[in-house]
Design a protein around this motif. Sequence first.
Motif, PDB file in Angstrom:
ATOM      1  N   CYS A 306      45.661  53.953  35.830  1.00  0.00           N
ATOM      2  CA  CYS A 306      44.661  53.531  34.827  1.00  0.00           C
ATOM      3  C   CYS A 306      45.300  53.298  33.462  1.00  0.00           C
ATOM      4  CB  CYS A 306      43.564  54.582  34.713  1.00  0.00           C
ATOM      5  SG  CYS A 306      42.521  54.658  36.161  1.00  0.00           S
ATOM      6  N   ARG A 313      37.096  55.984  32.917  1.00  0.00           N
ATOM      7  CA  ARG A 313      37.452  55.112  34.035  1.00  0.00           C
ATOM      8  C   ARG A 313      36.593  55.489  35.239  1.00  0.00           C
ATOM      9  NH1 ARG A 313      41.224  51.187  33.004  1.00  0.00           N
ATOM     10  NH2 ARG A 313      42.253  51.691  31.037  1.00  0.00           N
ATOM     11  N   ASP A 380      38.110  51.536  38.903  1.00  0.00           N
ATOM     12  CA  ASP A 380      39.399  51.211  38.288  1.00  0.00           C
ATOM     13  C   ASP A 380      40.535  51.674  39.187  1.00  0.00           C
ATOM     14  OD1 ASP A 380      38.716  50.176  35.509  1.00  0.00           O
ATOM     15  OD2 ASP A 380      37.504  51.996  35.630  1.00  0.00           O
TER      16      ASP A 380
END
Length: 447
Positions: A306, A313, A380
């Motif tokens: 990430c 996220r 994500d």
Amino acid sequence: MKVSVHGCGYLGAVHAAAMARLGHDVVGIDVDAARVAALAEGRAPFFEPGLTALLAGTGGPGALRFSTDAADAAAAEVHFLCVGTPQSAGSGVADLQQLEAALAALRPHLRPGSVVVGKSTVPVGTAARLAAGLPDGVGLAWNPEFLREGHAVADTLHPDRLVYGVPDDGGEALVARLDAVYARLLADEVPRLVTDLATAELAKVAANAFLATKISFANAVAEVCEAAGGDAVALVGTMALDRRIGGDYLGVGLGFGGGCLPKDIRAFAARARELGVGDAVSFLDEVDAINDRCRDRAVELARAACGGSLADRRVAVLGAAFKPDSDDVRSSPALALARAVAAEGADVVVTDPQALALAQAAAPELGYAADVREAAAGADVVVLATEWDEYRALDPHALARVVRAPHLVDARNAVDRARWRAAGWDVRALGVAAVRAAPAQSSSPTA
Ligand code: UGA
């Protein structure tokens, strides 16, 4: 034979049904009325492949009943103790309250000539202590169970070995009784080992401690591979072909969990310390620590995927059970990982084919989804935390269309990395990715 089984959890329910399958007349006793009601209706109270069919008595001539009343065990000639021995809160010591309670409930119904057979995992010395408290004419043997959740039916009906721990006094009669119980397994030439009580108790914890050590060995090598730029999965593959080592329990990944290995290594170490030989098994503390670090390293991979922070996220965690083919979330590495990711501010969505209800009860603070597609929508990063077959078989092209960014952390080394990379995924895996900054190359020619 007339047999009673005390404790109808992951061990006892399967044992009771298996005893009926072997032709015995069985009553299973448990204090949990809901569990007894389910079993009495032929429903497995937890997910265990093959248990429902076994409960239905397919091919089994024996009778199978369940009850909450220990008095219903009065007619049995053999009483199996199969209750849980969890870790005590705040220490590594095994909590024997369920065992003591089951035996206290059974004690008034024990008839001379009957035998009590312990199957629960206990600290060495427990069996001798319990034997001393039994009424005259009632013998006690320790017959540890080695079944794995997810394979419990096959492991019970086709075990690698049977271990009978018996006292010097009256041992032969106990062996004869157990031989009668397991006659069909012995006819299949299952090896049978007769030991003293202490050896039988230790046989179980030693086996579990060895398996945990093997897993942590692989994961320790994985840490070195990550730092050195090696591939731990390939490395373990080279070790597995050495017949002295073998490949079982050398899986590189998120490590061990469940209701047995974690608490058993701690209870073994605690008991060894009580016996004044704590140093002999102090390496088990390291086995535990390596295992914990697997989760930290997986979180590190997710964070790196990430871009350095998990805050805000969306993270899809595939798997909540401590291993595939089980709904058990006790000490689940997958749930521990999901919690750790959530603690860094991520929006975590967990899915699992069987363990969702138990996971939700254990970790209500996390988000849940019924299937992979829903869990991964807008993610994500996708973290594969429990290697269910259906996750191994996922179509990376299809999944790439639902996520926000195609980042996969394969925390169980379960997928074909090349296939996923070819489908456009950034794949990171424990033991194979350069998680840490690579150290300066040594100029020494000797490695
Ligand atoms: C374990 C033992 O394998 C059984 O023999 C024993 O009877 C049982 O405990 C018990 O004490 O009652 P179980 O807890 O059902 O059985 O699970 P395992 O299949 O042994 O797996 C334990 C954990 O190790 C799982 O979290 C699994 O994912 C993990 N594991 C296993 C690895 O991380 N790597 C491996 O290579 C193998």
